[in-house]
Design a protein around this motif. Structure first.
Motif, PDB file in Angstrom:
ATOM      1  N   UNK A   4       6.197  -3.104   7.136  1.00 20.88           N
ATOM      2  CA  UNK A   4       5.577  -3.394   5.627  1.00 20.88           C
ATOM      3  C   UNK A   4       5.061  -1.995   4.999  1.00 20.88           C
ATOM      4  N   UNK A   5       5.451  -1.837   3.732  1.00 24.27           N
ATOM      5  CA  UNK A   5       4.829  -0.594   3.085  1.00 24.27           C
ATOM      6  C   UNK A   5       3.845  -1.251   1.890  1.00 24.27           C
ATOM      7  N   UNK A   6       2.392  -1.208   2.330  1.00 25.41           N
ATOM      8  CA  UNK A   6       1.576  -1.651   1.073  1.00 25.41           C
ATOM      9  C   UNK A   6       1.872  -0.797   0.065  1.00 25.41           C
ATOM     10  N   UNK A   7       2.008   0.444   0.078  1.00 26.77           N
ATOM     11  CA  UNK A   7       1.935   1.423  -1.031  1.00 26.77           C
ATOM     12  C   UNK A   7       2.945   1.209  -2.007  1.00 26.77           C
ATOM     13  N   UNK A   8       3.992   0.127  -1.472  1.00 24.22           N
ATOM     14  CA  UNK A   8       4.871  -0.047  -2.753  1.00 24.22           C
ATOM     15  C   UNK A   8       4.675  -1.220  -3.405  1.00 24.22           C
TER      16      UNK A   8
END
Ligand SMILES: O=C(CO)[C@H](O)[C@H](O)COP(=O)(O)O
Length: 76
Positions: A4-8
């Motif tokens: 998972x890429x929270x920065x997206x």
């Protein structure tokens, strides 16, 4: 799967603000611990592999994630 890429999620939030009824899909690393970050940013289409297929009770995980989408939509 992809982590998972929270920065997206900022991108998702921006899209959701601009297009209130657009389908926005997030794919990668979604499961009970990450779903709320995605749905509260505005994602409504959730692709999930390991969290569902690796769960002792896949239906429960699906229900939880569907609930997260619905709750976020109610709040918006
Ligand atoms: O279809 C896919 C890759 O072909 C998905 O990206 C993948 O299934 C997602 O997996 P996970 O939820 O385990 O990150």
């Amino acid at each position: 799967g992809q982590k998972f890429m929270p920065e997206m999620m900022d991108k998702v939030r921006t899209l959701r603000k601009k297009y209130p009824s657009l389908d926005i899909e997030v794919d990668g690393g979604l499961g009970p611990s990450t779903i709320d970050a995605a749905t509260s940013a505005g994602a409504n289409c959730i692709v999930a592999g390991s969290s569902v297929f690796g769960a002792p009770d896949p239906a429960q995980v699906i229900t939880l994630m569907r609930g997260s989408v619905e709750e976020a939509q109610k709040r918006s």
